[in-house]
Scaffold this motif. Structure first.
Motif, mmCIF file in Angstrom:
data_model
loop_
_atom_site.group_PDB
_atom_site.id
_atom_site.type_symbol
_atom_site.label_atom_id
_atom_site.label_comp_id
_atom_site.label_asym_id
_atom_site.label_seq_id
_atom_site.Cartn_x
_atom_site.Cartn_y
_atom_site.Cartn_z
ATOM 1 N N VAL A 140 -17.953 52.857 -17.429
ATOM 2 C CA VAL A 140 -17.197 53.632 -16.442
ATOM 3 C C VAL A 140 -18.016 53.786 -15.165
ATOM 4 C CG1 VAL A 140 -16.127 54.925 -18.340
ATOM 5 C CG2 VAL A 140 -18.096 55.901 -17.165
ATOM 6 N N THR A 141 -17.314 54.094 -14.074
ATOM 7 C CA THR A 141 -17.992 54.410 -12.828
ATOM 8 C C THR A 141 -18.425 55.868 -12.823
ATOM 9 O OG1 THR A 141 -15.820 54.840 -11.808
ATOM 10 C CG2 THR A 141 -16.803 52.657 -11.453
ATOM 11 N N GLU A 142 -19.352 56.180 -11.962
ATOM 12 C CA GLU A 142 -19.852 57.559 -11.825
ATOM 13 C C GLU A 142 -18.694 58.498 -11.521
ATOM 14 O OE1 GLU A 142 -22.630 60.402 -12.103
ATOM 15 O OE2 GLU A 142 -23.241 58.279 -12.089
ATOM 16 N N GLY A 143 -18.636 59.636 -12.248
ATOM 17 C CA GLY A 143 -17.608 60.637 -12.008
ATOM 18 C C GLY A 143 -16.276 60.342 -12.660
ATOM 19 N N TYR A 144 -16.196 59.266 -13.439
ATOM 20 C CA TYR A 144 -14.939 58.927 -14.130
ATOM 21 C C TYR A 144 -14.541 60.077 -15.052
ATOM 22 C CZ TYR A 144 -11.659 56.274 -17.082
ATOM 23 O OH TYR A 144 -10.557 55.834 -17.761
ATOM 24 N N ASP A 145 -13.301 60.535 -14.932
ATOM 25 C CA ASP A 145 -12.800 61.647 -15.747
ATOM 26 C C ASP A 145 -12.148 61.079 -17.009
ATOM 27 O OD1 ASP A 145 -11.997 64.699 -15.729
ATOM 28 O OD2 ASP A 145 -10.235 63.583 -16.379
ATOM 29 N N HIS A 146 -12.775 61.307 -18.141
ATOM 30 C CA HIS A 146 -12.301 60.697 -19.382
ATOM 31 C C HIS A 146 -10.984 61.305 -19.852
ATOM 32 C CE1 HIS A 146 -15.848 58.221 -20.280
ATOM 33 N NE2 HIS A 146 -16.504 59.164 -19.637
ATOM 34 N N ALA A 147 -10.073 60.435 -20.251
ATOM 35 C CA ALA A 147 -8.796 60.894 -20.793
ATOM 36 C C ALA A 147 -8.954 61.392 -22.224
ATOM 37 C CB ALA A 147 -7.777 59.756 -20.734
ATOM 38 N N VAL A 149 -22.413 54.491 -17.940
ATOM 39 C CA VAL A 149 -22.051 54.702 -16.542
ATOM 40 C C VAL A 149 -22.723 53.630 -15.693
ATOM 41 C CG1 VAL A 149 -22.113 56.299 -14.583
ATOM 42 C CG2 VAL A 149 -21.822 57.190 -16.921
ATOM 43 N N LEU A 150 -21.916 52.921 -14.914
ATOM 44 C CA LEU A 150 -22.412 51.819 -14.102
ATOM 45 C C LEU A 150 -21.927 51.942 -12.663
ATOM 46 C CD1 LEU A 150 -21.628 48.798 -16.476
ATOM 47 C CD2 LEU A 150 -23.841 49.931 -16.185
ATOM 48 N N SER A 151 -22.621 51.274 -11.768
ATOM 49 C CA SER A 151 -22.105 51.112 -10.415
ATOM 50 C C SER A 151 -20.885 50.205 -10.473
ATOM 51 C CB SER A 151 -23.171 50.485 -9.518
ATOM 52 O OG SER A 151 -23.430 49.151 -9.929
ATOM 53 N N THR A 152 -20.054 50.251 -9.448
ATOM 54 C CA THR A 152 -18.886 49.370 -9.424
ATOM 55 C C THR A 152 -19.314 47.914 -9.502
ATOM 56 O OG1 THR A 152 -17.637 50.986 -8.115
ATOM 57 C CG2 THR A 152 -16.823 48.724 -8.126
ATOM 58 N N GLU A 153 -20.397 47.576 -8.822
ATOM 59 C CA GLU A 153 -20.896 46.195 -8.842
ATOM 60 C C GLU A 153 -21.246 45.750 -10.262
ATOM 61 O OE1 GLU A 153 -24.410 45.623 -6.540
ATOM 62 O OE2 GLU A 153 -24.318 43.436 -6.627
ATOM 63 N N ASP A 154 -21.924 46.614 -11.008
ATOM 64 C CA ASP A 154 -22.299 46.265 -12.375
ATOM 65 C C ASP A 154 -21.095 46.318 -13.318
ATOM 66 O OD1 ASP A 154 -24.946 45.809 -11.728
ATOM 67 O OD2 ASP A 154 -25.560 47.877 -12.159
ATOM 68 N N LEU A 155 -20.154 47.202 -12.997
ATOM 69 C CA LEU A 155 -18.954 47.331 -13.830
ATOM 70 C C LEU A 155 -18.186 46.017 -13.894
ATOM 71 C CD1 LEU A 155 -17.361 49.804 -15.250
ATOM 72 C CD2 LEU A 155 -15.799 49.545 -13.316
ATOM 73 N N ILE A 156 -18.122 45.316 -12.761
ATOM 74 C CA ILE A 156 -17.332 44.101 -12.690
ATOM 75 C C ILE A 156 -18.163 42.833 -12.886
ATOM 76 C CG2 ILE A 156 -15.665 45.223 -11.170
ATOM 77 C CD1 ILE A 156 -16.935 43.669 -8.842
#
Length: 290
Positions: A145-152, A160-167
């Motif tokens: 997930v990205t930083e601050g992602y609100d889990h359902a 927790v990853l940066s957007t760059e690492d997420l993709i």
């Protein structure tokens, strides 16, 4: 809109015993406590004895179907991640995975974040689900997930990853999350920004979560893949669902059954409407034959 039949029992008199039975999980097979009823377990056992194949079809990842399989007398093939993954629970093996590549993930996130102010996408977080090879792979390597992602849902098994690492790696599903709007509102903001030739978007829960897969991926596509290998036809299939991510599956099955608690679009697409998940609606239908 499919023909709506007056009563469940009268309608079932017109339907032959299915050779292939498919059920969604949350809001469908499982009750509010995420339990399979004793009656349903008995029905599944009788299906197996008669040679009818039972398959689960869910938005959940493979690791989240294990608590359900533990409640069943069979170890079925499972369509997971809204059709992007097929998991063989008897072998604990991911046998099929349809992924979004890094370039597509990057393009989608750029489209959803550009000019998001004033829309349901403002403040949205992103997550990815990766396929892995087993239901016992480390969850924090598969769900990122990205930083601050609100889990359902409650989660302590994520990274927790940066957007760059997420993709940076392919994923079977991209999640878009905004807890401040409904899933329908979020979907209505997401869909016009996406090209259906590149991705497929849907939702399976009402609280502000949209799920994006590779183009053409749905529960239907993986069920067609399974049915071909089983040698069964859509006309010999009955499917149960409750949310928009079930629509393609229900449209394919010879008999489509919506739960009493289903989304209105699902009820409109179904041949039959059964009782709610908390009233054992799946078993109420299948007990007609099994």
């Amino acid at each position: 809109m499919r023909r709506q039949l007056c009563t469940l029992h009268a309608a079932l008199e017109l339907v032959p015993a299915p050779l292939f039975v498919v059920s969604d999980l949350d809001g469908t097979l499982l009750d509010r406590r995420e339990r399979v009823s004793p009656h349903m377990r008995e029905v599944v056992g009788r299906m197996a004895e008669q040679g009818t194949v039972f398959t689960l079809a869910t938005g959940r990842p493979a690791r989240w179907v294990l608590p359900v399989i533990e409640q069943l007398p069979v170890q079925p093939l499972c369509v997971c991640a809204n059709g992007a993954v097929v998991y063989d629970s008897a072998k604990d093996e991911i046998v099929r995975a349809m992924e979004l590549n890094s370039a597509t993930l990057s393009t989608v996130i750029q489209r959803l974040t550009a000019g998001a102010e004033g829309t349901a996408l403002h403040g949205a977080g992103f997550a990815v689900e990766r396929a892995g090879t087993s239901a016992f792979d480390r969850a924090d390597e598969l769900f990122c997930v990205t930083e601050g992602y609100d889990h359902a849902w409650l989660s302590d098994e994520h990274k927790v990853l940066s957007t760059e690492d997420l993709i940076a790696q392919p994923a079977v599903k991209l999640l878009v999350r905004n807890e401040n709007v409904s899933s329908q509102e979020l979907f209505d903001a997401v869909a016009p920004r996406l090209d259906p030739r590149e991705v497929h978007a849907t939702f399976s829960w009402g609280g502000g979560l949209v799920e994006i897969s590779a183009p053409g991926v749905s529960k239907r596509t993986s069920l067609e893949w399974i049915a071909e290998r089983l040698g069964v036809q859509a006309t010999e299939t009955i499917a149960f669902g409750d949310m928009p991510n079930d629509l393609e599956m229900l449209g394919w099955a010879g008999t489509a059954v919506a739960m009493g608690n289903a989304h209105d679009d699902v009820k409109a697409a179904a041949d039959l409407v059964t009782a709610s998940n908390n009233d054992d609606g799946v078993a109420a239908v299948l007990a007609r034959w099994f």
